[in-house]
Design an enzyme around this catalytic site. Structure first.
Site, PDB file in Angstrom:
ATOM      1  N   HIS A 123      31.450 -44.793  23.982  1.00 28.40           N
ATOM      2  CA  HIS A 123      30.860 -45.026  22.661  1.00 28.40           C
ATOM      3  C   HIS A 123      31.420 -43.951  21.724  1.00 28.40           C
ATOM      4  O   HIS A 123      31.715 -42.840  22.169  1.00 28.40           O
ATOM      5  CB  HIS A 123      29.342 -44.864  22.822  1.00 28.40           C
ATOM      6  CG  HIS A 123      28.528 -45.217  21.619  1.00 28.40           C
ATOM      7  ND1 HIS A 123      28.378 -44.366  20.549  1.00 28.40           N
ATOM      8  CD2 HIS A 123      27.796 -46.322  21.332  1.00 28.40           C
ATOM      9  CE1 HIS A 123      27.578 -44.932  19.660  1.00 28.40           C
ATOM     10  NE2 HIS A 123      27.210 -46.122  20.103  1.00 28.40           N
ATOM     11  N   ASP A 200      27.067 -39.508  29.759  1.00 36.07           N
ATOM     12  CA  ASP A 200      26.328 -40.176  28.690  1.00 36.07           C
ATOM     13  C   ASP A 200      25.434 -41.221  29.364  1.00 36.07           C
ATOM     14  O   ASP A 200      25.921 -42.232  29.883  1.00 36.07           O
ATOM     15  CB  ASP A 200      27.323 -40.825  27.717  1.00 36.07           C
ATOM     16  CG  ASP A 200      26.631 -41.653  26.639  1.00 36.07           C
ATOM     17  OD1 ASP A 200      25.423 -41.906  26.762  1.00 36.07           O
ATOM     18  OD2 ASP A 200      27.317 -42.053  25.683  1.00 36.07           O
ATOM     19  N   GLN A 203      22.911 -45.714  28.194  1.00 29.29           N
ATOM     20  CA  GLN A 203      22.737 -47.090  28.676  1.00 29.29           C
ATOM     21  C   GLN A 203      22.340 -47.155  30.154  1.00 29.29           C
ATOM     22  O   GLN A 203      22.215 -48.250  30.701  1.00 29.29           O
ATOM     23  CB  GLN A 203      24.027 -47.895  28.465  1.00 29.29           C
ATOM     24  CG  GLN A 203      24.430 -48.058  27.011  1.00 29.29           C
ATOM     25  CD  GLN A 203      23.477 -48.946  26.211  1.00 29.29           C
ATOM     26  OE1 GLN A 203      22.665 -49.675  26.772  1.00 29.29           O
ATOM     27  NE2 GLN A 203      23.573 -48.861  24.901  1.00 29.29           N
ATOM     28  N   LYS A 226      16.105 -46.049  23.324  1.00 30.01           N
ATOM     29  CA  LYS A 226      16.697 -47.075  24.184  1.00 30.01           C
ATOM     30  C   LYS A 226      15.912 -47.255  25.488  1.00 30.01           C
ATOM     31  O   LYS A 226      16.216 -48.127  26.289  1.00 30.01           O
ATOM     32  CB  LYS A 226      18.155 -46.725  24.500  1.00 30.01           C
ATOM     33  CG  LYS A 226      19.078 -46.828  23.276  1.00 30.01           C
ATOM     34  CD  LYS A 226      20.506 -46.597  23.668  1.00 30.01           C
ATOM     35  CE  LYS A 226      21.413 -46.246  22.501  1.00 30.01           C
ATOM     36  NZ  LYS A 226      21.789 -47.409  21.682  1.00 30.01           N
ATOM     37  N   CYS A 364      30.463 -49.813  18.287  1.00 27.13           N
ATOM     38  CA  CYS A 364      30.798 -48.375  18.245  1.00 27.13           C
ATOM     39  C   CYS A 364      31.723 -47.988  19.392  1.00 27.13           C
ATOM     40  O   CYS A 364      31.549 -46.932  20.017  1.00 27.13           O
ATOM     41  CB  CYS A 364      29.548 -47.499  18.271  1.00 27.13           C
ATOM     42  SG  CYS A 364      28.540 -47.696  16.830  1.00 27.13           S
TER      43      CYS A 364
HETATM   44  N1  PLP Z   1      26.294 -43.668  24.044  1.00 25.55           N
HETATM   45  C1  PLP Z   1      26.173 -44.951  24.387  1.00 25.55           C
HETATM   46  C2  PLP Z   1      26.810 -45.451  25.653  1.00 25.55           C
HETATM   47  C3  PLP Z   1      25.444 -45.815  23.582  1.00 25.55           C
HETATM   48  O1  PLP Z   1      25.323 -47.103  23.909  1.00 25.55           O
HETATM   49  C4  PLP Z   1      24.839 -45.306  22.393  1.00 25.55           C
HETATM   50  C5  PLP Z   1      24.080 -46.173  21.482  1.00 25.55           C
HETATM   51  O2  PLP Z   1      24.393 -47.311  21.252  1.00 25.55           O
HETATM   52  C6  PLP Z   1      24.988 -43.956  22.101  1.00 25.55           C
HETATM   53  C7  PLP Z   1      25.726 -43.173  22.933  1.00 25.55           C
HETATM   54  C8  PLP Z   1      24.397 -43.343  20.871  1.00 25.55           C
HETATM   55  O3  PLP Z   1      23.006 -43.335  20.950  1.00 25.55           O
HETATM   56  P1  PLP Z   1      22.125 -42.866  19.704  1.00 25.55           P
HETATM   57  O4  PLP Z   1      22.565 -43.695  18.530  1.00 25.55           O
HETATM   58  O5  PLP Z   1      20.735 -43.155  20.121  1.00 25.55           O
HETATM   59  O6  PLP Z   1      22.393 -41.422  19.489  1.00 25.55           O
END
Ligand code: PLP
Length: 405
Positions: A123, A200, A203, A226, A364
């Site tokens: 992401h 990370d 998900q 999430k 993203c």
């Molecule tokens: N990393 C991953 C794999 C994600 O799917 C997301 C959100 O879609 C994020 C990071 C970023 O999360 P946040 O917008 O809650 O900071």
């Protein structure tokens, strides 16, 4: 215990809404999840009955708010099985967690000519903060390639790890392909060369049991919203020996021990990294959400969602012109697709008219889109309250739209 999805759905008032006169089918859980009554009530109750700033007050309410806030840290610790609450930093979310780490780690550990490794399926939140730090430090970003099935090329990782590699940053579950990465193996290989690893978990945490000690990762980030918690709160886990070595990210209240105009000394962990009034109502609500999913049982949630994903893949694959992106052996409750040459935006908009909420676009993950040779996909992502009937509604909706084109 039997997992009774219809019983679970009663905890989520929004699920009984109608959209354009049709029952809401919410399949955008990868972006954010809906909130159970318990979480919202925890927030209302705290604002109505407890609210006071934490840590700084001698009065009763401040003590009570502080107790709730610190008990929430313990709940998070237990949930991901960290060794100590000193290792649990509250942030605004995954993105802030990674920005914090990229800044602090970069300041302490990265020099000109060093390298940072990310994967091709990250992401933007796990790319851009590292890129910014690399630019500041004159370091280079290196990328673990993926296969056409959407799996990490672990052999290629071997070639990327050397004495200039400072950190490896990798998602546990792809928010586009649903791939579950062998992060434990990534950690093992990086550790053979004494290189730390950030996972990370944005998900993964909502869908599977995570044990940071078992993974042995050095850092782990996730977002509250999430995992059925509130917006505006997230977590950065870091091994104590690492966090001790890193400088603070932001300056201000709570992160200090003593301040003078000549010199400031910093607070102990975890407060060194928590400048300013934390969102203590959100931390308490996040703990409520984690207790909620723990109460249902992460293994029950996982089994339910895996079953749902299998069913959805099976049914969706039968749709004429269906292309599903990613075919990893281990996958999670995320399905990205395109149908024929129907633009993802058209598909998303028309599904919305049927009451079905999906996400469209690059999710993203523009570098991943480039790797796949596309501009975007439609993405259906499941949560603990989704049902087979909702998968049927999705499949029927896609069929109907396909016939229109
Ligand atoms: N990393 C991953 C794999 C994600 O799917 C997301 C959100 O879609 C994020 C990071 C970023 O999360 P946040 O917008 O809650 O900071």
């Amino acid at each position: 215990m039997m997992y009774d999805v219809n019983r679970v759905r009663e905890d989520f008032p929004i699920l009984s809404r109608e959209i354009y006169g049709r029952p809401l089918v919410y399949l955008d859980n990868g972006a954010t999840t809906q909130k159970p009554r318990q979480v919202v009530e925890a927030m209302v109750d705290e604002y109505y009955n407890v609210n006071a700033n934490v840590h700084r007050g001698v009065h009763f309410l401040s003590q009570q708010a502080t107790d709730l806030h610190e008990a929430s840290r313990e709940t998070v610790r237990r949930f991901i099985n960290a060794r100590s609450t000193s290792e649990i930093l509250f942030t605004r979310g995954t993105t802030e967690s990674i920005n914090l780490l990229a800044f602090s780690f970069g300041e302490a550990m990265v020099k000109e000519g060093d390298e940072v490794v990310v994967s091709a399926m990250e992401h933007h939140s796990n790319i851009v903060p590292w890129q910014m730090m690399c630019e500041r430090k004159g370091a280079q970003l290196r990328v673990i390639p993926i296969t056409d099935e959407g799996e990490l090329q672990l052999e290629a990782l071997e070639g990327l790890l050397h004495e200039r590699t400072r950190i490896v940053c990798c998602t546990q579950v792809s928010n586009v392909l649903g791939t579950v990465n062998p992060v434990k193996e990534v950690v093992r290989r990086a550790h053979e060369r004494n290189i730390p690893v950030l996972i990370d978990g944005a998900q993964s945490v909502p869908h599977m049991k995570v044990d940071v000690q078992d993974l042995d990762c050095d850092f782990f980030a996730f977002s509250g919203h999430k995992v059925y918690g509130p917006t505006g709160v997230g977590v950065l886990y870091g091994k104590e020996e690492w966090l001790e070595k890193l400088p603070p990210y932001q300056g201000g209240g709570e992160m200090i021990k003593n301040v003078s105009f000549e010199k400031t000394t910093y607070n102990e962990l975890p407060y060194k990294f928590e400048a300013g009034t934390p969102d203590y109502v959100a931390t308490h609500a996040l703990a409520t959400a984690l207790d909620y999913v723990s109460g249902l049982g992460m293994e029950n949630i996982e089994a339910h969602e895996q079953e749902l994903t299998r069913y959805a893949l099976e049914r969706m694959q039968q749709i004429e012109g269906m292309h599903i992106f990613g075919d990893a052996k281990e996958r999670d409750a995320v399905i990205s697709f395109q149908v024929g040459d129907i633009h993802h935006l058209d598909m998303g908009t028309l599904l919305d008219r049927l009451g079905i909420a999906v996400r469209t676009g690059h999710h993203c993950a523009e570098p991943l889109m480039r790797r796949l040779g596309i501009e975007g996909t439609v993405r259906a992502s499941f949560g603990l309250y989704n049902t087979k009937a909702e998968v049927d509604a999705l499949v029927e909706g896609i069929e109907r739209i396909r016939r229109m084109f």
